[in-house]
Design an enzyme around this catalytic site. Sequence first.
Site, PDB file in Angstrom:
ATOM      1  N   LYS A 149       0.924  -1.327  -0.063  1.00 33.22           N
ATOM      2  CA  LYS A 149       0.056   0.023   0.028  1.00 33.22           C
ATOM      3  C   LYS A 149       1.039   1.372  -0.164  1.00 33.22           C
ATOM      4  CE  LYS A 149      -1.504   1.870   4.091  1.00 33.22           C
ATOM      5  NZ  LYS A 149      -0.532   2.277   5.171  1.00 33.22           N
ATOM      6  N   GLU A 217      -2.349   5.225  17.824  1.00 33.71           N
ATOM      7  CA  GLU A 217      -0.931   5.085  18.050  1.00 33.71           C
ATOM      8  C   GLU A 217      -0.349   6.248  18.706  1.00 33.71           C
ATOM      9  OE1 GLU A 217       0.794   3.687  14.142  1.00 33.71           O
ATOM     10  OE2 GLU A 217      -0.546   5.119  13.169  1.00 33.71           O
ATOM     11  N   ASP A 236      -4.451   6.153   5.005  1.00 38.74           N
ATOM     12  CA  ASP A 236      -3.180   5.368   5.480  1.00 38.74           C
ATOM     13  C   ASP A 236      -3.754   4.223   6.228  1.00 38.74           C
ATOM     14  OD1 ASP A 236      -0.307   5.302   6.021  1.00 38.74           O
ATOM     15  OD2 ASP A 236      -0.836   5.973   8.113  1.00 38.74           O
ATOM     16  N   HIS A 241      -6.621  -1.016   6.871  1.00 36.26           N
ATOM     17  CA  HIS A 241      -6.641  -1.728   8.150  1.00 36.26           C
ATOM     18  C   HIS A 241      -7.864  -1.613   8.741  1.00 36.26           C
ATOM     19  CE1 HIS A 241      -2.484  -1.307   7.309  1.00 36.26           C
ATOM     20  NE2 HIS A 241      -2.115  -0.511   7.757  1.00 36.26           N
ATOM     21  N   LYS A 339      -2.910   9.316  15.330  1.00 34.21           N
ATOM     22  CA  LYS A 339      -1.392   9.477  15.789  1.00 34.21           C
ATOM     23  C   LYS A 339      -1.495  10.418  16.930  1.00 34.21           C
ATOM     24  CE  LYS A 339       0.523   8.247  11.586  1.00 34.21           C
ATOM     25  NZ  LYS A 339       0.887   6.596  11.542  1.00 34.21           N
TER      26      LYS A 339
HETATM   27  C1  BG6 Z   1       1.065   1.559   8.209  1.00 33.37           C
HETATM   28  C2  BG6 Z   1       0.824   3.024   8.093  1.00 33.37           C
HETATM   29  O1  BG6 Z   1       0.223   1.076   7.409  1.00 33.37           O
HETATM   30  O2  BG6 Z   1       0.287   1.091   9.391  1.00 33.37           O
HETATM   31  C3  BG6 Z   1       1.447   3.673   9.326  1.00 33.37           C
HETATM   32  O3  BG6 Z   1       1.398   3.573   7.125  1.00 33.37           O
HETATM   33  C4  BG6 Z   1       1.080   3.167  10.755  1.00 33.37           C
HETATM   34  O4  BG6 Z   1       1.037   4.933   9.301  1.00 33.37           O
HETATM   35  C5  BG6 Z   1       1.292   1.716  10.569  1.00 33.37           C
HETATM   36  O5  BG6 Z   1       1.942   3.652  11.642  1.00 33.37           O
HETATM   37  C6  BG6 Z   1       0.726   1.028  11.779  1.00 33.37           C
HETATM   38  O6  BG6 Z   1       1.078  -0.461  11.860  1.00 33.37           O
HETATM   39  P1  BG6 Z   1       1.234  -1.257  13.095  1.00 33.37           P
HETATM   40  O7  BG6 Z   1       1.305  -2.608  12.528  1.00 33.37           O
HETATM   41  O8  BG6 Z   1       2.365  -0.744  13.929  1.00 33.37           O
HETATM   42  O9  BG6 Z   1      -0.378  -1.028  14.012  1.00 33.37           O
END
Ligand code: BG6
Length: 492
Positions: A149, A217, A236, A241, A339
């Site tokens: 992605k 996050e 993003d 997700h 974030k």
């Molecule tokens: C990524 C995003 O796909 O997933 C990031 O581009 C994000 O911005 C990340 O921080 C989060 O992934 P994880 O596995 O740390 O929850």
Amino acid sequence: MSKIIVVDPFDYVVVGGTGDLAKRKLFPALYHRELDGQLPDEARIIGVARSELTRDAFKAQVEAALREFVPAADIDEAVFAKFLNRFSYQPNNAFTVEGYQKLKDTLDEHPDRVRVIYLATPPSLFGPISAFLAEVGLNGPRDRLVLEKPLGHDLPSSQEINADVAKAFDEAQVYRIDHYLGKESVQNLMALRFGNVLFESIWSNAVVDHIQITVAEDIGAGDRATYYSKSGALRDMVQNHLAQLLCLTAMEAPASMDADSVRDEKLKVLRSLRPFNAEDLTTNVVRGQYTSGAINGESVPGYATELGEATTTETYVALKAHVDNWRWAGVPFYLRTGKRLPVRSSEIVIQFKSIPHSIFRPYTTDQAVPNRLVIRLQPDEGVSLRLMTKDPGPGGMRLRAASLDLSFKDEFELERFPDAYERLLLDVVRGNRTLFMRRDELEAAWEWVTPILNVWSASDDEPKPYQSGSWGPTAAAMMMDRDGRHWHEDMR
Ligand code: BG6
């Protein structure tokens, strides 16, 4: 005990082999599979990038990255040396066919192996690179193409990329990564739902009040601030997700774990998502942007300061979604991600309805608090179910909430959860597409969010500011408040 099955001999080509994703995620993930003895002796890893580097110089870069991103305790020097020896490098300017021909010659040294070509490059190159690969014949039955992605920035751009790739590769050869699908805890969601008879009868609007999906996050955009400024939280995180988590939570039981059975069911969920209307967009979709604040006692700058200019890019999104089908009619799905929130924590909360009638009222004014199932995706992966119990001891029939808690780490005495990429990278070699997104799924997800993007880009409104270290803009809490609900914030 985990079961290690050595995969078939393969050649793994990483285009973008000197980039951040390769160094931070892909190579460490393959190293961990090496450590577990899952890579066959013959396997090779070939980095491709624009820089003119010798094999030794590339290996030195890989070594430095592994030493940075693999925990020191997991470095076994003998395994490490064996792993590094698998690497070779081919400089290649993405826009000449000669480089691809050279790559083909290298791969043809072992024509019977599975060949994986992982494009860890900007998506604008997916189409042109696919065309070159086809031109030199690297799109045969043994060739598999992995796409990272972002696959586009809205529906039309995603359709364009997919159409270009489809000119060179069959859909069955294309593996679109959403790394959330490779997380153990996300796969556990399927185990929980479809491996237990308990949940099926309560998994519907008959007893579920609403569902919350949170991916919080504590990190900011940091050194990705520039990439992020073109993306924002909706593209993003939500389009991929969170939409995938929603699908796994809401979908019907697939006929089997076969890739298309699972993806057909997810697609039905995406197609049942109610399109946002103009009113939703003002009241049921909230976007925010972090300002300065503190995380874990440490001061952090705001997003605009990190980027070096004022911006309307959102670093937070909360929205109310509806899955318009028989199972979920009337059950809102509240999604949020951001974030610089207080903690890194992802979870799915199934909030059940209140009991229809309390028989305890004559004895106590205590209310039975509705049941709640919390599926913790990260960290501290596990499940907890809030139940009502009798408050022990004398004093009448008083009720008290208690939790049934399952921590996967404790239960299975795990030292570490494998990173999502470890599973996904080898699933490509195995030819297992269950945890990869199909083209129609991806486009259905874009179709759902693109109206939001269009309204935002045409509007003068700005994202609502929220202080770093807070749970996001107050508008997100107000959205819940209007519905008489609140966000679950009891996160560890
Ligand atoms: C990524 C995003 O796909 O997933 C990031 O581009 C994000 O911005 C990340 O921080 C989060 O992934 P994880 O596995 O740390 O929850």
